[in-house]
Structure formats: C-alpha cells, structure tokens
Scaffold this active site. Structure first.
Site, PDB file in Angstrom:
ATOM      1  N   SER A  35      36.218  32.007  48.069  1.00 18.69           N
ATOM      2  CA  SER A  35      36.812  30.898  47.323  1.00 18.69           C
ATOM      3  C   SER A  35      35.769  30.323  46.381  1.00 18.69           C
ATOM      4  O   SER A  35      34.610  30.727  46.392  1.00 18.69           O
ATOM      5  CB  SER A  35      37.315  29.820  48.281  1.00 18.69           C
ATOM      6  OG  SER A  35      36.190  29.175  48.849  1.00 18.69           O
ATOM      7  N   LYS A  36      36.205  29.360  45.607  1.00 19.90           N
ATOM      8  CA  LYS A  36      35.355  28.784  44.551  1.00 19.90           C
ATOM      9  C   LYS A  36      33.996  28.329  45.056  1.00 19.90           C
ATOM     10  O   LYS A  36      33.013  28.385  44.331  1.00 19.90           O
ATOM     11  CB  LYS A  36      36.069  27.593  43.900  1.00 19.90           C
ATOM     12  CG  LYS A  36      36.996  28.000  42.781  1.00 19.90           C
ATOM     13  CD  LYS A  36      37.091  26.894  41.736  1.00 19.90           C
ATOM     14  CE  LYS A  36      37.558  27.432  40.400  1.00 19.90           C
ATOM     15  NZ  LYS A  36      38.987  27.590  40.283  1.00 19.90           N
ATOM     16  N   ARG A  37      33.951  27.850  46.302  1.00 17.04           N
ATOM     17  CA  ARG A  37      32.653  27.336  46.744  1.00 17.04           C
ATOM     18  C   ARG A  37      31.622  28.451  46.951  1.00 17.04           C
ATOM     19  O   ARG A  37      30.441  28.187  47.077  1.00 17.04           O
ATOM     20  CB  ARG A  37      32.803  26.464  47.996  1.00 17.04           C
ATOM     21  CG  ARG A  37      33.224  27.198  49.207  1.00 17.04           C
ATOM     22  CD  ARG A  37      33.771  26.278  50.278  1.00 17.04           C
ATOM     23  NE  ARG A  37      34.481  27.067  51.244  1.00 17.04           N
ATOM     24  CZ  ARG A  37      33.911  27.769  52.191  1.00 17.04           C
ATOM     25  NH1 ARG A  37      32.606  27.734  52.337  1.00 17.04           N
ATOM     26  NH2 ARG A  37      34.611  28.503  53.018  1.00 17.04           N
ATOM     27  N   GLY A  66      31.203  30.751  44.606  1.00 20.20           N
ATOM     28  CA  GLY A  66      30.783  31.128  43.247  1.00 20.20           C
ATOM     29  C   GLY A  66      32.019  31.479  42.430  1.00 20.20           C
ATOM     30  O   GLY A  66      33.120  31.017  42.738  1.00 20.20           O
TER      31      GLY A  66
END
Ligand code: GLU
Length: 483
Positions: free
Chosen positions: A240-242, A244
């Site tokens: 997920s976005k966290r 990268g």
C-alpha cells in the site's frame, strides 16, 4: 481453441501495480498462445464513475505497451443482457425472487452471528410461492446455491481448491433497483466475450465458487482459473501507499522506464530459471501458468531500481532525450524543444549520464546543466563552495584555458592538475570541485573534464567568467556592507 484472456479493472482513478501485473500476465499468456487479450471496464458503480478514471487505466496499459484486441468493453453498457440472464435463471428455476425487508435481513444477520453460521440468509424465499409476495416491495434476485456436498475448482496456481457448499449463500445477482451485481455481470461478460482463461488476484478465489454456480446454472463452459498471490510490502502486509509508490503513474512520475517496470513485474510472481533480465520477446515465448510463483511476493524497490538502471543504459539516447524533455521543463524550467545546442550537448553527454543515473529524474537533474543558459542559478552546495576561498582557483583555470585555446578533455584535466600543483598541494579535487560548481551550478555531475569538452570552449569561458563575476561581486558587496 483460441485462448482469450481479459483484464477487467474497476476504474478507481489509478492503476495499482498489482493490477498492472495482472494485465501483463494476461497479455503474455494470450500472446504466448497467439490468442486475444481483451479489456473490459467494470464501470457499474455509476455514483463514482468518471471518464478520467477509465483513461487512467487505458493510459497505464498504453504506457506499458500492452495493446488489447478489439474495443474496450463497458460492463455498464451490457446491463440489459445481465438483467435478461437474471430473469432467465429465475425462469429456469436456478434463481428466485426474494422479498425480504431490510429489517428481516438484519434480524437474520443477528441470529446467524449468534449461532455462528457460515451464511446468514435463511433462504426463506427459495421455495416460497411468489404469490405470497408483499405487493409494494421490489424483490432482489438470488441464485440457488447448492445446499450440500462440496465444490471444487482446479486452479492453475493454487491447485485443487475445495469448499463446503454449506458455506455458499444464495447471493444476490440482481438488486431490487434492477442493477446487476458484480458476481452476475462478470460471469455473463466473460462468457459472452469467450474468455477461456481467468488470471487474477487470489482475493477473487472465493468469488470463483460463486461464479461457478452461475456458469453451471446457465450450462456455460467454465473458464480455466489461475489465482495469483498478492503483492506485499517489505513488512509482509499488502502493498500500500505507506510502503512507497504503488500506482503505475507514481512509478512513471519517479522516472522508471516501462520496460523496467514490466521486467520487474514479470519476475515478481513468475520465474524462468535464474533469469532476471528478460526481454518482452523472451517473456512471450516462455510465459506459462505453471511458473507463476505460489507464495506472495514482496515488492523490492531496490531491485526495480537496478533493473531501471539496466534498461536506461540499453535505451536509445534520443528516446531518453525525449523522455527528459518534459522533466527539464517541470523540474528546471528549461525548455529545450527548440534549443539545438542543448540537445546536441545532452546527446553528447548521454552515455555517461545514462551510466550514472538510476532513474530518469536523476538523469534529468544531473544533465540539466548542459541545457542551462547564463544567467543560471547555483544550488546551495555550489554556492557554498564558490563563496569560499576555493573560488580563487577559477582565475588561473580560466586564464590557462583561454591561453590554451580549446577544452579537449585531456587539456582541461592537465590545466586543472597544474593549478592544483601550483596552489592546492596537488589536490585535484580542490580545483575540480569549484570548476564543477562554476560550470554546472551544482556539485553532482558527470566527469567535469568530459562536461567541459561537451560544453565547448566559448561556453566554458563564459561560464567560468560568469561564476567568478557572480561570486566575486557578491563577496565584494558583502565586504563593502560589512565595512
Ligand atoms: N473488477 C474486478 C477487480 O478489479 C475484476 C475481478 C475479476 O478479475 O474478475 O478486482
């Protein structure tokens, strides 16, 4: 039989890297077999629908160079067909109208939870006479799921997967407002589009058992299924976005080449011996479902970067130049589109720039000095160097280059060495650093001797004079105001 695969994204506004991998594998499988790769947009959520979101998907496919066959299919536009199939299933006795109210369903949910049942709907309308229907209530259509026994899917990646039928509910295929559900639409579309192989993420494995009920009820051939494990972040949770970048657009914006992303995604979940660098031709020739890796893969940004370094070196210089042209505008406000001198210099320096950079952004930043025009600005580190005593070496360098009359690589190097011997205890870096700062406005660049040769005699003289003037004036002014 012709192999037909499909890529059916929901238009969320971006293309998740996992979806890109799914698209790639479906494309490769189809091309390997000389078959077709179809694209269907699952655009039935009209409340949130936007054409831009559809474009984001199609642009992602185009960027990865995954051309599809035929027209892109809109699932929403096929809804009449889905409704007709729901009605046909009712007529054939495989589905039924259910008139339960929201309160009734809520009560069933509560009781099922209390009793720990695998499904909650108690099938009260499955065999009930429709004449019992409350006159003012619009029904949903539910499928008749098998009540006993088990269902088996021979998955090409997961192997044989079995579920107990009592865990399958009589799920809704048509809502009371006549909108078909995903479960119905996907089966109708895959059937009508002649899809032979469904290759998708294993988050859909459970749906497969439900979809099979519809295939069987309609007497349709069930496609071959292959469910791929998810892509995880370094910590083992779903990527997920966290972790990268996760969307194709982010990777593109960070300066990755599509072929590097493609090669990375190919290896992230599929293998061919120990091969790491695999061309599209090889991938097409070698791709098979058997070699899809059965365990979830962790996304490794470093590995992607090293593949990108490789593919940048391979790429045509003129292609890289075209790719960095918009980046030079966006990041350095330099427009080289009509500047032949800048283009020639960038091309002359490209081999070295490509050898150093891990991404197009880095290449753009490190090469931008070739395209600069006086007056240009100096970054903080370059400013710091040129504000120090180090600037004093620029005068003798300038004079000697002027006397020498050209900026061939060896000549500039010899001059810098001589100046270093004369005034810096022979430390070449003490000369090269301020020369680099002066010529490039930065402290990071390819070899400054190569760079000088590419910039050319007049430009080197002009830039050295510009830097000397700029910083000498400033220090003079500072001295004046301090006095
Ligand atoms: N629209 C679904 C998704 O994006 C496709 C599921 C499928 O492949 O059947 O997850």
């Amino acid at each position: 039989m012709m192999v037909i695969t499909r890529f059916p994204p929901s238009p969320t506004g971006f293309m998740h890297i996992g979806n890109a991998r799914t698209a790639l594998y479906n494309w490769l499988f189809a091309r390997h077999h000389g078959g077709q790769f179809l694209v269907r947009i699952e655009d039935t959520d009209r409340a949130r629908h936007s054409e831009d979101a559809v474009l984001a998907i199609l642009n992602g496919l185009k960027w990865l160079n995954l051309e599809w066959d035929g027209e892109v299919v809109s699932q929403f536009e096929r809804r009449d067909r889905h409704i007709a199939i729901a009605r046909e299933l009712v007529a054939k006795g495989h589905a039924y109208y259910c008139y339960c109210s929201a309160d009734e369903l809520e009560e069933m949910r509560r009781q099922a939870k209390e009793q720990g049942l695998p499904t909650f709907y108690d099938r009260r309308w499955r065999d009930r006479d429709p004449s019992d229907a409350p006159p003012d209530r619009k029904p949903v259509v539910r499928i008749k799921a098998p009540l006993t026994g088990e269902s088996v899917v021979e998955d090409q990646v997961q192997g044989q997967v079995t579920v107990q039928n009592k865990t399958l509910d009589d799920f809704i295929i048509l809502r009371s407002d006549e909108t078909p559900t995903y479960m119905l639409s996907v089966v109708c579309d895959d059937h009508d589009m002649g899809v032979t192989h469904v290759l998708r993420g294993d988050d859909h494995l459970n749906n497969t058992f439900r979809q099979k009920i519809i295939y069987d009820a309609m007497g349709w051939d069930v496609p071959v299924f292959a469910h791929m494990p998810m892509i995880l972040g370094a910590d083992g949770s779903k990527l997920s976005k966290r972790h990268g970048a996760v969307n194709l657009e982010d990777f593109r914006a960070r300066g990755y080449l599509p072929e590097a992303v493609e090669n990375y995604l190919l290896r992230l979940g599929w293998s061919h011996g120990n091969d790491e660098i695999i061309s599209r031709e090889q991938a097409t020739a070698w791709f098979s479902l058997e070699n899809i890796v059965k365990s979830a893969a962790k996304f490794d940004y470093d590995k992607l970067e090293s593949l990108n370094t490789h593919y940048m070196k391979q790429a045509d210089d003129s292609r890289i130049l075209a790719l960095i042209t918009p980046l030079l505008i966006a990041r350095h406000a330099i427009d080289i589109s009509a500047d032949e001198t800048a283009k020639t210099r960038l091309l002359a320096g490209m081999a070295e720039l490509k050898g150093r950079a891990k991404t197009l952004l880095q290449l753009c930043d490190e090469g931008s000095f070739y395209a600069k025009k006086i007056p240009y600005s100096f970054d903080n580190k370059a400013t710091e160097i040129l504000r120090s005593d180090a600037i004093q070496v620029l005068d003798p360098v300038l004079h000697q280059i002027r006397d020498h009359g050209n900026v061939e690589k060896q000549a500039v190097e010899d001059i810098c060495k001589r100046v270093a011997a004369d005034s810096c205890d022979g430390k070449l870096g003490k000369v090269a650093m301020p020369v680099r700062a002066a010529l490039t406005g930065t402290t990071v660049s390819p070899s400054i001797f190569d760079a000088a040769a590419i910039l050319g005699f007049d430009e080197v003289i002009a830039r050295l004079e510009y830097a000397i003037e700029n910083f000498t004036e400033k220090s003079d002014r500072q001295n004046a105001s301090a006095n």
